[in-house]
Motif scaffolding. Sequence first.
Motif, mmCIF file in Angstrom:
data_model
loop_
_atom_site.group_PDB
_atom_site.id
_atom_site.type_symbol
_atom_site.label_atom_id
_atom_site.label_comp_id
_atom_site.label_asym_id
_atom_site.label_seq_id
_atom_site.Cartn_x
_atom_site.Cartn_y
_atom_site.Cartn_z
ATOM 1 N N GLY A 128 6.757 56.877 67.031
ATOM 2 C CA GLY A 128 7.100 56.983 68.437
ATOM 3 C C GLY A 128 6.740 58.333 69.013
ATOM 4 O O GLY A 128 5.878 59.025 68.460
ATOM 5 N N PRO A 129 7.381 58.705 70.101
ATOM 6 C CA PRO A 129 8.575 58.068 70.677
ATOM 7 C C PRO A 129 8.244 56.851 71.524
ATOM 8 O O PRO A 129 7.137 56.727 72.044
ATOM 9 C CB PRO A 129 9.181 59.182 71.525
ATOM 10 C CG PRO A 129 8.001 60.003 71.958
ATOM 11 C CD PRO A 129 7.048 59.984 70.784
ATOM 12 N N GLU B 240 13.939 54.995 68.807
ATOM 13 C CA GLU B 240 13.174 55.973 69.569
ATOM 14 C C GLU B 240 12.061 56.605 68.746
ATOM 15 O O GLU B 240 10.999 56.957 69.267
ATOM 16 C CB GLU B 240 14.114 57.060 70.087
ATOM 17 C CG GLU B 240 13.442 58.050 71.039
ATOM 18 C CD GLU B 240 14.383 59.137 71.498
ATOM 19 O OE1 GLU B 240 14.196 59.647 72.616
ATOM 20 O OE2 GLU B 240 15.301 59.495 70.735
ATOM 21 N N ASP B 241 12.275 56.694 67.460
ATOM 22 C CA ASP B 241 11.362 57.412 66.582
ATOM 23 C C ASP B 241 10.196 56.566 66.088
ATOM 24 O O ASP B 241 9.069 57.033 65.998
ATOM 25 C CB ASP B 241 12.148 57.950 65.380
ATOM 26 C CG ASP B 241 11.285 58.776 64.456
ATOM 27 O OD1 ASP B 241 10.228 59.259 64.899
ATOM 28 O OD2 ASP B 241 11.661 58.954 63.291
ATOM 29 N N GLN C 275 6.578 56.416 74.971
ATOM 30 C CA GLN C 275 7.439 57.159 75.893
ATOM 31 C C GLN C 275 6.665 58.283 76.546
ATOM 32 O O GLN C 275 6.064 59.117 75.867
ATOM 33 C CB GLN C 275 8.640 57.729 75.136
ATOM 34 C CG GLN C 275 9.573 58.589 75.974
ATOM 35 C CD GLN C 275 10.391 57.767 76.948
ATOM 36 O OE1 GLN C 275 9.939 57.492 78.061
ATOM 37 N NE2 GLN C 275 11.586 57.368 76.526
ATOM 38 N N LEU D 269 8.421 62.726 66.097
ATOM 39 C CA LEU D 269 8.986 62.315 67.376
ATOM 40 C C LEU D 269 8.631 63.277 68.497
ATOM 41 O O LEU D 269 8.413 62.863 69.635
ATOM 42 C CB LEU D 269 10.512 62.202 67.243
ATOM 43 C CG LEU D 269 11.291 61.653 68.441
ATOM 44 C CD1 LEU D 269 10.829 60.252 68.788
ATOM 45 C CD2 LEU D 269 12.785 61.666 68.144
ATOM 46 N N HIS D 270 8.537 64.580 68.189
ATOM 47 C CA HIS D 270 8.356 65.568 69.240
ATOM 48 C C HIS D 270 6.982 66.225 69.226
ATOM 49 O O HIS D 270 6.769 67.243 69.893
ATOM 50 C CB HIS D 270 9.464 66.614 69.148
ATOM 51 C CG HIS D 270 10.829 66.024 69.323
ATOM 52 N ND1 HIS D 270 11.285 65.553 70.535
ATOM 53 C CD2 HIS D 270 11.821 65.770 68.427
ATOM 54 C CE1 HIS D 270 12.500 65.062 70.394
ATOM 55 N NE2 HIS D 270 12.856 65.186 69.128
#
Length: 370
Positions: free
Chosen positions: A52-53, A102-103, A128, A245-246
């Motif tokens: 993800g996200p 979310e991940d 996302q 994720l980030h």
Amino acid sequence: MKLTDSHTNQQSLGREETSVSLTYATEGHSWSLVPVRAATGAGPAHYCAADGPFDLERMAETFRDQLVRSWFNLRDDAERGSGYWKDLTIRLDDATFINVDEDSLRVYAASPEQARSTAEKLRKTFAQTKKSKPATFQIVKKTCDGIDTEAVALEGKSALDSESLALHYGDGFPQWHATFLDDLQRRRTGLTILDGAPGTGKTSYLRQLMLELRDTHRFYFIGSANLGLLREAEFVDFWASERRLHGETSLVVILEDAENALMPRHSDNRQEVSLLLNITDGILGEFLRLQVICTINCALKELDQALLRPGRLMAHHYFGPMEAAQAKALADKLGKVLPPVPASTYTLAEIFSGQLDPTRRERGRMGFGG
């Protein structure tokens, strides 16, 4: 939700094909994959995963009539707001399921090609988009499902300017701060140590640092009571997940009162020190790309010297009490009144509270510099 080996189901891929083992994610909320196991039974089942996200809000709305399991969190979150989706299991057809948080996203389908094409399409459609988020930091905590985070809103709307930094921390501090910011932006990994007695401004400075870097860095806080998380088996997996994720966001870990994790290696802290050595200047650090900031209340000479070698120790600053003249200037600027009992030095906490700390009243007359 992570992949584990805790539930294995033998799947037959056809009369003339050999059976293979399909491992389901069952850590934590295993109920979310019960429909997948029930539908596939002993039939074909193939798996494809994507990082993800993902926009779970859009996915829940798009597939609202095909949801077979869901987890919605009504707790207020400083970063996500009031109420948000945590986990969805969606049945696309009789043999195709999606499980997503979310991940990451996981697709179970009747053929490898279908699993892959479905995962690729969903990744493109529901990725996302980057949103403007409020200024927060993450509390890292141990839960029944492993290691997790909880967002905490930062107080204050803007960081201190150079004049205010000099008033709070001394004339030479703005230059040190500028160099430190440049290092945080430029270097992928490194260790920073902030030392000084309680009340001298280490925590307030970190708050300002988080405000100033809110758009480029993500801060994680591990308090002294939770330093045992460094010994958890899933600690590295947690950071790998956060890195996926980030993306390219810089991740900064703050360890408060971390002297116990930084002392020379013994049986009670060997794992913590070894991990910090590896993530601040080792192969693991190249993968995780973590900056580590530690606050301590002891002298540098008491720490494991391997942590302090050039290349690993990125920055160090001592936060001390300030001389009476500087304390008076800051108090006047803030509209504060200094404690009624005069002292030769004052800590930031004493200036803001207007009271001397009784545990350091005599020490204040010893003339420690800032």
